[in-house]
Design an enzyme around this catalytic site. Structure first.
Site, PDB file in Angstrom:
ATOM      1  N   GLU A 182     -16.597   5.613   5.641  1.00  0.00           N
ATOM      2  CA  GLU A 182     -15.876   4.894   6.708  1.00  0.00           C
ATOM      3  C   GLU A 182     -15.857   5.766   7.946  1.00  0.00           C
ATOM      4  O   GLU A 182     -16.438   6.855   7.947  1.00  0.00           O
ATOM      5  CB  GLU A 182     -14.467   4.562   6.235  1.00  0.00           C
ATOM      6  CG  GLU A 182     -13.665   5.792   5.835  1.00  0.00           C
ATOM      7  CD  GLU A 182     -12.296   5.459   5.252  1.00  0.00           C
ATOM      8  OE1 GLU A 182     -11.817   4.330   5.429  1.00  0.00           O
ATOM      9  OE2 GLU A 182     -11.701   6.371   4.642  1.00  0.00           O
ATOM     10  N   ARG A 217       0.838  -1.209   0.000  1.00  0.00           N
ATOM     11  CA  ARG A 217       0.000   0.000   0.000  1.00  0.00           C
ATOM     12  C   ARG A 217       0.870   1.255   0.000  1.00  0.00           C
ATOM     13  O   ARG A 217       0.554   2.238  -0.660  1.00  0.00           O
ATOM     14  CB  ARG A 217      -0.966  -0.008   1.182  1.00  0.00           C
ATOM     15  CG  ARG A 217      -1.962   1.152   1.114  1.00  0.00           C
ATOM     16  CD  ARG A 217      -3.081   1.040   2.124  1.00  0.00           C
ATOM     17  NE  ARG A 217      -2.583   1.070   3.489  1.00  0.00           N
ATOM     18  CZ  ARG A 217      -3.317   0.812   4.567  1.00  0.00           C
ATOM     19  NH1 ARG A 217      -4.596   0.467   4.423  1.00  0.00           N
ATOM     20  NH2 ARG A 217      -2.803   0.854   5.768  1.00  0.00           N
ATOM     21  N   LYS A 273      -2.851   6.864   1.405  1.00  0.00           N
ATOM     22  CA  LYS A 273      -2.715   7.098   2.845  1.00  0.00           C
ATOM     23  C   LYS A 273      -1.713   8.240   3.013  1.00  0.00           C
ATOM     24  O   LYS A 273      -0.535   8.022   3.298  1.00  0.00           O
ATOM     25  CB  LYS A 273      -2.272   5.811   3.547  1.00  0.00           C
ATOM     26  CG  LYS A 273      -2.601   5.814   5.020  1.00  0.00           C
ATOM     27  CD  LYS A 273      -2.593   4.406   5.591  1.00  0.00           C
ATOM     28  CE  LYS A 273      -2.555   4.408   7.099  1.00  0.00           C
ATOM     29  NZ  LYS A 273      -3.657   5.057   7.773  1.00  0.00           N
TER      30      LYS A 273
END
Ligand code: PXG
Length: 292
Positions: A182, A50, A149
């Protein structure tokens, strides 16, 4: 505490970056939050992948190969002689001039902190969390991919503050269209009639490493799982709800916006997922120490 910065270890008081680092000046950088349990790093490869994708997406060249970053994560845990804890792995754009252009920054900086982690209070895992809907929306794909992220967490930070001010344990974030995305640092799951659902990544969700573990655990348990667009109505009328994240692990949600979810207590599917997750964290992962 020893902190890794670009190949060297520094004492906590000496672990400093320049005020000209674009990670600080513009939030220009990426990170991973990783957990290790009993001397083993949970899902290290997935976190590294990621990180690599986040770097690609923001056109950031990692200053050292990914495998070396993985080795540095292990070394940081080892040098601090830790068995259980949390790793914050950060890659900033590095130092440059004042001015947005990342081309001013010749080399990215990697730093790694290994520490112990403060969890939600233990009773939240047995009794469940209360969640409120935040007015702050999850970042839109058109602004910055929520899949990255990045060091730009300000919208999530503002949402977290709303949740705290409302006296809730977590805040639910909707996307620009009003669909459920989320929570501020966790993915969300529902159970309806024994089947699990979670918002698709297209709803503005971080592709959580723990989220992926839920897919695997559901498959093993023979529980059907799908990713439809989800509204708050779906949560209000669900049998069960739970959140997942590296920090939170798997945690039940028992109220949303003051409405009880299902019976208002953690349900059987959630409990099963928590149990299975603990088994995985105990029995799998990349060994930190030799002769494990
Ligand atoms: N959504 C968001 C927005 C996150 O930031 C997750 C979902 C869950 O992803 P993982 O891969 O962890 O299952 C996150 C993760 C922290 C901290 O220090 C935050 C996260 C993870 C670890 C630590 O607040 N967020």
């Amino acid at each position: 505490m020893k902190i890794y910065i670009d190949g060297e270890f520094y004492d906590k008081a000496e672990a400093k970056l320049s005020v000209f680092d674009h990670g600080l000046l513009y939030g220009d950088g990426i990170f991973e939050g990783i957990r290790f349990y009993e001397g083993r790093v949970f899902r290290l490869e997935e976190h590294l992948r990621r990180l690599e994708f986040s770097a690609k997406a923001i056109a950031l060249t990692l200053p050292i190969p990914l495998a070396e970053i993985g080795e540095a994560v292990l070394e940081t845990i080892r040098i601090n002689n830790l068995q259980d804890g949390y790793v914050r792995l950060v890659v900033t754009r590095g130092c440059g001039d004042l001015g947005l252009s990342p081309l001013n920054c010749p080399k990215a900086t990697v730093f790694i902190i290994a520490a112990t982690i403060k969890l939600y209070a233990p009773e939240k895992y047995t009794h469940g969390l209360e969640v409120v809907t935040c007015s702050t929306r999850r970042i839109a794909h058109g602004a910055l991919s929520p899949m990255v992220k990045s060091l730009n967490y300000l919208n999530n930070v503002m949402a977290k503050l709303e949740a705290i001010n409302a006296g809730a344990g977590e805040g639910l974030m909707l996307n620009e269209q009003g669909f459920v995305a989320e929570c501020t640092g966790d993915n969300i799951f529902l159970v309806h009639g024994g089947k699990i659902t979670t918002p698709p990544v297209s709803s503005g969700v971080l592709a959580g490493v723990t989220r992926e573990v839920v897919f695997e655990m559901a498959k093993e348990e023979g529980i059907e799982m799908s990713e439809p667009q989800i509204t708050r109505y779906d949560i209000y009328t669900a049998d069960e709800c739970f959140l997942t994240g590296t920090a939170a692990e798997v945690i039940p949600v028992v109220r949303l916006d003051h409405r009880p979810i299902g019976e208002g207590s953690p349900g059987p599917v959630t409990k099963r997922m928590i149990e299975k997750f603990h088994t995985l964290t105990k029995n799998t992962g990349t060994p930190v120490y030799p002769n494990f």
